[in-house]
Design a protein around this motif. Structure first.
Motif, PDB file in Angstrom:
ATOM      1  N   THR A 143      -2.716   1.965  -5.901  1.00  0.00           N
ATOM      2  CA  THR A 143      -1.423   1.402  -5.650  1.00  0.00           C
ATOM      3  C   THR A 143      -0.329   1.789  -5.589  1.00  0.00           C
ATOM      4  O   THR A 143       0.019   1.453  -3.904  1.00  0.00           O
ATOM      5  CB  THR A 143      -1.996   3.649  -6.916  1.00  0.00           C
ATOM      6  N   ALA A 144       0.605   1.810  -6.096  1.00  0.00           N
ATOM      7  CA  ALA A 144       2.169   1.228  -5.354  1.00  0.00           C
ATOM      8  C   ALA A 144       2.051   2.569  -3.839  1.00  0.00           C
ATOM      9  O   ALA A 144       2.318   2.499  -2.746  1.00  0.00           O
ATOM     10  CB  ALA A 144       3.426   1.527  -5.470  1.00  0.00           C
ATOM     11  N   ASP A 145       1.825   3.853  -4.270  1.00  0.00           N
ATOM     12  CA  ASP A 145       1.398   5.272  -3.437  1.00  0.00           C
ATOM     13  C   ASP A 145       1.080   5.238  -2.568  1.00  0.00           C
ATOM     14  O   ASP A 145       0.916   5.277  -1.192  1.00  0.00           O
ATOM     15  CB  ASP A 145       1.571   6.122  -4.492  1.00  0.00           C
ATOM     16  N   GLU A 146      -0.053   4.142  -3.033  1.00  0.00           N
ATOM     17  CA  GLU A 146      -1.543   3.708  -1.401  1.00  0.00           C
ATOM     18  C   GLU A 146      -0.925   3.229  -0.643  1.00  0.00           C
ATOM     19  O   GLU A 146      -1.537   3.268   0.433  1.00  0.00           O
ATOM     20  CB  GLU A 146      -2.973   3.696  -2.090  1.00  0.00           C
ATOM     21  N   ILE A 147      -0.238   1.793  -1.365  1.00  0.00           N
ATOM     22  CA  ILE A 147       0.322   1.056   0.048  1.00  0.00           C
ATOM     23  C   ILE A 147       1.370   0.998   0.674  1.00  0.00           C
ATOM     24  O   ILE A 147       1.310   0.704   2.134  1.00  0.00           O
ATOM     25  CB  ILE A 147       0.588  -0.571  -0.861  1.00  0.00           C
ATOM     26  N   LYS A 148       2.146   1.953   0.302  1.00  0.00           N
ATOM     27  CA  LYS A 148       2.735   2.892   0.570  1.00  0.00           C
ATOM     28  C   LYS A 148       2.749   3.580   1.844  1.00  0.00           C
ATOM     29  O   LYS A 148       2.932   4.046   3.426  1.00  0.00           O
ATOM     30  CB  LYS A 148       4.130   3.833   0.285  1.00  0.00           C
ATOM     31  N   GLN A 149       1.441   4.775   1.386  1.00  0.00           N
ATOM     32  CA  GLN A 149       0.866   5.707   2.446  1.00  0.00           C
ATOM     33  C   GLN A 149       0.044   4.784   3.131  1.00  0.00           C
ATOM     34  O   GLN A 149       0.395   5.125   4.895  1.00  0.00           O
ATOM     35  CB  GLN A 149      -0.199   6.611   2.035  1.00  0.00           C
ATOM     36  N   LEU A 150      -0.588   3.919   3.430  1.00  0.00           N
ATOM     37  CA  LEU A 150      -1.608   3.099   4.154  1.00  0.00           C
ATOM     38  C   LEU A 150      -0.285   1.915   5.414  1.00  0.00           C
ATOM     39  O   LEU A 150      -0.814   2.562   6.542  1.00  0.00           O
ATOM     40  CB  LEU A 150      -2.303   1.494   3.811  1.00  0.00           C
ATOM     41  N   GLN A 151       1.009   1.403   5.179  1.00  0.00           N
ATOM     42  CA  GLN A 151       2.119   1.039   5.826  1.00  0.00           C
ATOM     43  C   GLN A 151       2.451   2.245   6.407  1.00  0.00           C
ATOM     44  O   GLN A 151       2.524   1.964   8.085  1.00  0.00           O
ATOM     45  CB  GLN A 151       2.959   0.219   4.618  1.00  0.00           C
ATOM     46  N   SER A 152       3.151   3.054   6.084  1.00  0.00           N
ATOM     47  CA  SER A 152       3.357   3.994   6.794  1.00  0.00           C
ATOM     48  C   SER A 152       2.313   4.641   8.173  1.00  0.00           C
ATOM     49  O   SER A 152       2.875   5.088   8.664  1.00  0.00           O
ATOM     50  CB  SER A 152       4.159   5.195   6.511  1.00  0.00           C
ATOM     51  N   SER A 153       1.396   4.642   7.776  1.00  0.00           N
ATOM     52  CA  SER A 153       0.599   5.465   8.460  1.00  0.00           C
ATOM     53  C   SER A 153      -0.118   4.546   9.921  1.00  0.00           C
ATOM     54  O   SER A 153      -0.400   4.710  11.170  1.00  0.00           O
ATOM     55  CB  SER A 153      -0.263   6.472   7.704  1.00  0.00           C
ATOM     56  N   ASP A 154       0.270   2.827   9.349  1.00  0.00           N
ATOM     57  CA  ASP A 154      -0.473   2.256  10.262  1.00  0.00           C
ATOM     58  C   ASP A 154       0.347   1.985  11.922  1.00  0.00           C
ATOM     59  O   ASP A 154       1.936   2.752  11.579  1.00  0.00           O
ATOM     60  CB  ASP A 154      -0.111   0.645   9.902  1.00  0.00           C
ATOM     61  N   ASN A 155       0.117   2.218  12.930  1.00  0.00           N
ATOM     62  CA  ASN A 155       0.642   2.127  13.788  1.00  0.00           C
ATOM     63  C   ASN A 155       2.276   1.045  14.079  1.00  0.00           C
ATOM     64  O   ASN A 155       3.280   1.423  14.846  1.00  0.00           O
ATOM     65  CB  ASN A 155      -0.181   2.470  15.240  1.00  0.00           C
ATOM     66  N   VAL A 156       2.104  -0.525  13.778  1.00  0.00           N
ATOM     67  CA  VAL A 156       2.506  -1.236  13.502  1.00  0.00           C
ATOM     68  C   VAL A 156       3.543  -0.975  12.715  1.00  0.00           C
ATOM     69  O   VAL A 156       4.482  -1.361  12.388  1.00  0.00           O
ATOM     70  CB  VAL A 156       2.338  -2.675  13.933  1.00  0.00           C
ATOM     71  N   LEU A 157       3.150  -0.717  11.765  1.00  0.00           N
ATOM     72  CA  LEU A 157       4.083  -1.299  10.284  1.00  0.00           C
ATOM     73  C   LEU A 157       4.945  -0.173  10.710  1.00  0.00           C
ATOM     74  O   LEU A 157       5.832  -0.289   9.666  1.00  0.00           O
ATOM     75  CB  LEU A 157       2.774  -1.176   9.339  1.00  0.00           C
ATOM     76  N   SER A 158       4.851   1.946  10.191  1.00  0.00           N
ATOM     77  CA  SER A 158       5.657   2.338  10.841  1.00  0.00           C
ATOM     78  C   SER A 158       6.271   1.887  11.477  1.00  0.00           C
ATOM     79  O   SER A 158       7.540   2.459  11.178  1.00  0.00           O
ATOM     80  CB  SER A 158       4.844   3.348  10.951  1.00  0.00           C
ATOM     81  N   VAL A 159       6.706   1.738  12.793  1.00  0.00           N
ATOM     82  CA  VAL A 159       7.624   1.218  13.269  1.00  0.00           C
ATOM     83  C   VAL A 159       8.737  -0.080  12.898  1.00  0.00           C
ATOM     84  O   VAL A 159      10.000   0.136  12.705  1.00  0.00           O
ATOM     85  CB  VAL A 159       7.641   0.618  14.658  1.00  0.00           C
ATOM     86  N   VAL A 160       8.013  -0.573  12.438  1.00  0.00           N
ATOM     87  CA  VAL A 160       8.272  -2.021  11.645  1.00  0.00           C
ATOM     88  C   VAL A 160       9.123  -1.630  10.504  1.00  0.00           C
ATOM     89  O   VAL A 160      10.728  -1.970   9.892  1.00  0.00           O
ATOM     90  CB  VAL A 160       6.838  -3.698  11.523  1.00  0.00           C
ATOM     91  N   LEU A 161       8.843  -0.153   9.553  1.00  0.00           N
ATOM     92  CA  LEU A 161       9.145  -0.107   8.748  1.00  0.00           C
ATOM     93  C   LEU A 161      10.507   0.822   8.645  1.00  0.00           C
ATOM     94  O   LEU A 161      11.184   0.340   8.164  1.00  0.00           O
ATOM     95  CB  LEU A 161       8.996   1.080   7.761  1.00  0.00           C
ATOM     96  N   ASN A 162      10.851   1.372  10.087  1.00  0.00           N
ATOM     97  CA  ASN A 162      11.853   1.753  10.498  1.00  0.00           C
ATOM     98  C   ASN A 162      12.488   1.264  10.894  1.00  0.00           C
ATOM     99  O   ASN A 162      14.215   1.383  10.652  1.00  0.00           O
ATOM    100  CB  ASN A 162      11.515   2.856  11.814  1.00  0.00           C
TER     101      ASN A 162
END
Length: 151
Positions: A8-27
């Protein structure tokens, strides 16, 4: 989530935001600003992805990379977190008939992106047991010899 309907979109959001690299890039993409000083303090994987910051967009909280493709025009590639790489490679290589490197990359390119995708695909295919068996002439000839000798 049409790229990978199993998530689901929520699962993808959660996986991205908990990823060490992607969480920083998202920010950084959310803030819309990146200075050289900010960049120098980042890890190598973060820097590598931030080099693409002009093509990174957030849509409904999910990080994508916008590209222009000859076939589909402008399309968005889902930026894949580390935890999904194995699943993505298995799904798009193994379930698509064990295509070679170029075909697997073409399938991935239409759907998703991560920084070392080309090297990861090459490694996946080089170590894919089914692909190795199919390409190994000794496996084919020894099974033929075994068949001939049993007659």
């Amino acid at each position: 989530m049409s790229t990978f309907p199993e998530y689901t979109a929520d699962e993808i959001k959660q996986l991205q935001s908990s990823d060490n690299v992607l969480s920083v890039v998202l920010n950084f993409v959310e803030q819309g600003k990146l200075t050289t000083q900010m960049l120098t303090r980042q890890t190598k994987p973060v820097k590598k992805l931030l080099r693409k910051i002009d093509s990174l967009v957030i849509d409904n909280g999910i990080l994508y990379r916008k590209i222009h493709d000859i076939e589909c025009g402008e399309c968005k590639q889902l930026v894949i977190p580390e935890t999904l790489k194995h699943y993505v490679l298995e799904t798009l290589h193994n379930l698509s008939g064990h295509q070679g490197t170029e075909r697997t990359l073409a399938l991935l390119h239409k759907r998703c992106y991560w920084s070392d995708m080309v090297n990861d695909v090459k490694h996946w295919i080089k170590t894919c047991e089914r692909c190795l068996v199919a390409k190994n002439p000794f496996t084919k000839s020894s099974s033929i010899n075994g068949f001939v000798n049993s007659m």
